[in-house]
Design a protein around this motif. Sequence first.
Motif, PDB file in Angstrom:
ATOM      1  N   GLN A   1      58.748  29.614  45.401  1.00 57.47           N
ATOM      2  CA  GLN A   1      59.114  29.358  44.001  1.00 57.47           C
ATOM      3  C   GLN A   1      60.277  30.268  43.581  1.00 57.47           C
ATOM      4  O   GLN A   1      61.219  29.834  42.916  1.00 57.47           O
ATOM      5  CB  GLN A   1      57.908  29.634  43.080  1.00 57.47           C
ATOM      6  CG  GLN A   1      56.773  28.635  43.227  1.00 57.47           C
ATOM      7  CD  GLN A   1      55.540  28.967  42.383  1.00 57.47           C
ATOM      8  OE1 GLN A   1      54.572  28.243  42.426  1.00 57.47           O
ATOM      9  NE2 GLN A   1      55.556  30.058  41.625  1.00 57.47           N
ATOM     10  N   SER A   2      60.202  31.529  44.010  1.00 61.93           N
ATOM     11  CA  SER A   2      61.225  32.510  43.619  1.00 61.93           C
ATOM     12  C   SER A   2      62.590  32.144  44.206  1.00 61.93           C
ATOM     13  O   SER A   2      63.625  32.307  43.544  1.00 61.93           O
ATOM     14  CB  SER A   2      60.824  33.903  44.105  1.00 61.93           C
ATOM     15  OG  SER A   2      59.550  34.260  43.616  1.00 61.93           O
ATOM     16  N   MET A   3      62.587  31.674  45.438  1.00 61.34           N
ATOM     17  CA  MET A   3      63.855  31.268  46.068  1.00 61.34           C
ATOM     18  C   MET A   3      64.495  30.128  45.283  1.00 61.34           C
ATOM     19  O   MET A   3      65.714  30.109  45.066  1.00 61.34           O
ATOM     20  CB  MET A   3      63.608  30.844  47.520  1.00 61.34           C
ATOM     21  CG  MET A   3      63.252  32.009  48.441  1.00 61.34           C
ATOM     22  SD  MET A   3      62.792  31.393  50.090  1.00 61.34           S
ATOM     23  CE  MET A   3      62.357  32.947  50.898  1.00 61.34           C
TER      24      MET A   3
ATOM     25  N   VAL B   1      64.064  29.514  42.147  1.00 59.22           N
ATOM     26  CA  VAL B   1      64.522  30.085  40.879  1.00 59.22           C
ATOM     27  C   VAL B   1      65.908  30.707  41.072  1.00 59.22           C
ATOM     28  O   VAL B   1      66.815  30.508  40.269  1.00 59.22           O
ATOM     29  CB  VAL B   1      63.490  31.116  40.351  1.00 59.22           C
ATOM     30  CG1 VAL B   1      64.096  31.999  39.253  1.00 59.22           C
ATOM     31  CG2 VAL B   1      62.252  30.390  39.830  1.00 59.22           C
ATOM     32  N   GLU B   2      66.092  31.447  42.168  1.00 62.63           N
ATOM     33  CA  GLU B   2      67.399  32.043  42.433  1.00 62.63           C
ATOM     34  C   GLU B   2      68.461  30.958  42.682  1.00 62.63           C
ATOM     35  O   GLU B   2      69.578  31.033  42.179  1.00 62.63           O
ATOM     36  CB  GLU B   2      67.316  32.988  43.640  1.00 62.63           C
ATOM     37  CG  GLU B   2      68.658  33.473  44.184  1.00 62.63           C
ATOM     38  CD  GLU B   2      69.460  34.336  43.210  1.00 62.63           C
ATOM     39  OE1 GLU B   2      68.870  34.810  42.219  1.00 62.63           O
ATOM     40  OE2 GLU B   2      70.678  34.529  43.441  1.00 62.63           O
TER      41      GLU B   2
END
Lengths: 475, 439
Positions: free
Chosen positions: B114-116, B118-119
């Motif tokens: 999920q964080s990737m 987002v980036e």
Amino acid sequence: MTIYSQASWTDEGDDRYEPLLSEKANERVDIEDSPLPDELTRDSLELPAPAEPELARHYTRLSQMNYGVESGPFPLGSCTMKYNPSFTEDIAALPAAAVHPDRPDRTVQGTLGLCHRLQDYLGRIGGMDAVTLQPPAGAAGEFTGIQIAKAYHQHNDDDRSEVVIPDSAHGTNFATAAMAGYSVVELPSGDDGRVDIDALEAAVSEETAALMLTNPNTLGLFERDIERVADIVHEAGGLLYYDGANLNALLGRARPGDMGFDVMHYNVHKTFATPHGGGGPGAGPVGVTEELAPFLPDPHVRQSNGGYEYYRPDHSIGKVHGYYGNWPVLVKAFAYITRLGDGGLADASAKAVLNANYLAERIPYEVPFGPFHHEFVASAGEQDAADVAKGMLDHGVHPPTTKWPETVDEALMTEPTEGESRRSLDQLAAAFEAVHGADDGTLSAAPKRTAAGRIDQVRAARTPRLAWQALDSEQ
Amino acid sequence: MTSPYAPHTDAETEAMLDAVGVDEIDALFDVPDSVAFDGEFGIPAHGERETRREAAKLLGRNDDLTEFLGRGHYTHYVPSVVDDLASRSEFLTSYTQYQPEVAQGFLQALFEYQSMLVELTGLDVANCSMYDEATALGEAATLSQRVRAVSGETILVPDQLREGKRAVLESYAEGPGLPVESYPMADGQADVAALAETIDDDVALVYAETPTVRGVIEERLTDIGELADDHDALFCLGSDPIALALLERPADVGADVVVGDAASLGTGTAYGFGLGMFVTREDYLRQVPGRLVGASEDSDGRRAYTLTLQTREQHIRKERATSNICTNQAWVALRAAMHAAWLGPDGLVDLAEDCVTRARDLASRLNEVIGVQAPVHEGHHFREFVAHTDQPARAVVEDLAAEGYAVHAIDEHLIQVSATEVTAEAEDGLVGAIAEVAK
């Protein structure tokens, strides 16, 4: 009694376990001298850049902080967490299986042939005349099936607005009906945990597009009056939809098509042993009667001139997946069915039902409804079912599904599958026993032997932190 | 035969039947005779070796073609370590993380995925996955109806769109009764002037792609976003994670939702098997379909992960859920995250740049071939491009298949060619074969 301890790493005094990849190896690169004009590119990109040995260790540690079917008993009710044979992975990984979806039919005769064979096998197993492989999960299968029912009624100039669903049904059934634009009529269960015929008669009308039913139902009970149920729904002009979540109870013993169901989905990640993958990919093929076959999704495989081809069924509902569904999952299901054949499939259900009955006999919790088949729903009684589950984690087993269906107080929905030996069922029973005898304080403090302790759900929802960018800077 | 995956010996079966108090397993089935099945499926059993042989024989009927195919399904080199790690049974044979205390590993991996995203997008909230890009677009359409600021109902999409994607969108739009209409494309990109003519306040969502289905990098995303904004419509952008490593951040062009297929990382060619990205703004958090992993704390005060905001989901909210999705593509997302981490930002950007230059260079080589003009469209390309053939495109494609190559025929005299590092060594052969068949 099993003594269990899940792997976990943390530094003394630290406020986290295994650090995030971003905490281990984040790197920022500026986008410069790209082949595109600057106004079409971003300025920079910041992502983890672990060297391969670090990457391997990161994910190996994460895997050790995770519990799968090969870790121990996994009796998660309604999920059919059976053993996933390794060889099916090798078949799905065959280079010949890795073709692009836009290839002309005649250049992928092998793929189409396998699809056709699997369609045929599933049709025989479910007693259905035609099967589509396109839906990529059980819920997608439900959506497909209900869209087919809708298209069928519309084709007959018969607009209907309601789908009837028992109160004990999977939540997906309700959500599916709503997605397809129907309102839901919830059917209260009878005192015996099954469909209440009077309630059903009161619920169906000329507005009934379909009844969605799981059989055996989520309590593991066979709907003995299924033929009567089918008649009532059909007389009202509705269709009967079979939720295939519990098909593992019936292989070779009974078929939805013979019970009067018009449309059904199969959960191949349940019944046909494809791995659940931590929450997918699954696959949810849909079977229909001959009358509904013209409404199947586009395209469908058929035989032609000694080979196979795709065609668009006459009144197709259109598409539910961008291509042909979760192909590698379908290949694994094909491999499993081919391996087991008639006898193996029937034996799988027989042993699944035996295992559930044996386990129920061995546990100290009451099972209010029966006779059940491949799963049973026990009641935790005075105990909190969620605490019971957390307590069981400390004994090296995965707990049952909890607090559902709501027709049983503090439900412990337990489905051991055929893959558990008597020895592992005894281990499971011992875990139930230990938790049954534990005091509330011990249970509310559990688990203690897992990678992390009890996790604060309220905090997670109240202050959503859904990416590492959202974590406090000091963490 | 018995199931090879049921461990019971005959003696154990007997002992278990004794414990249950019945003589035979049949006695445990409560199925009325009138619906009992006493026939045969007619499916023969096979040994494991024979099953592998049978499957290999069946699949062996696929022609062995070198594929220069794309249009939504792409292949990049997937390093061995991804297969190796993802195949660990603790990942592969686990399920939805209903008991997070024993599922921290997968939860953390999904949190990282999920964080990737987002980036890559600059937006705030990515879910664990949808089935594929097409179903993610369908979910974006229904999301628009749950956003208060949106009053319209029409879903506006480019008139050049992969047919399968549009068909799935129409399936999702059918239930809530959302009209799906199109705006014109010009030269492989959105015709923004025509879009401005088409759009009105009935529009709920404007969908655009970069790269577009023709492989062209869209240059006027900000204008499209502003048009959507002016009409209180959501701007949904379709892209892919490798392209996003290089292209403008969706957040910077006003995208409200980003969808796409992320299986090009970690999986590669698998007959359309996908990984639906779904990323959106925090404003719409409570309207997001599918699973979300969040960070919390455990009883020892340490950071730990769990599925969260589940009151959006079908098992709690039933017919009022944001979607019926439960099982998604979690394991495919795990693979994508592993592959992205293996590449690192440098590797991802390099790969994206290779997608730009490789398509450009191959197009200009084909332009030298008699009977071919490439690329047909002016803009910058990503992975793929459209070429004009003097010969009928279908004949070109047929003849190329005979030479061992696959490309798309997309119109009477248009072919589409997709190239990645995986087919690098086959490019000379393709150019030679096209020179033979396109004359």
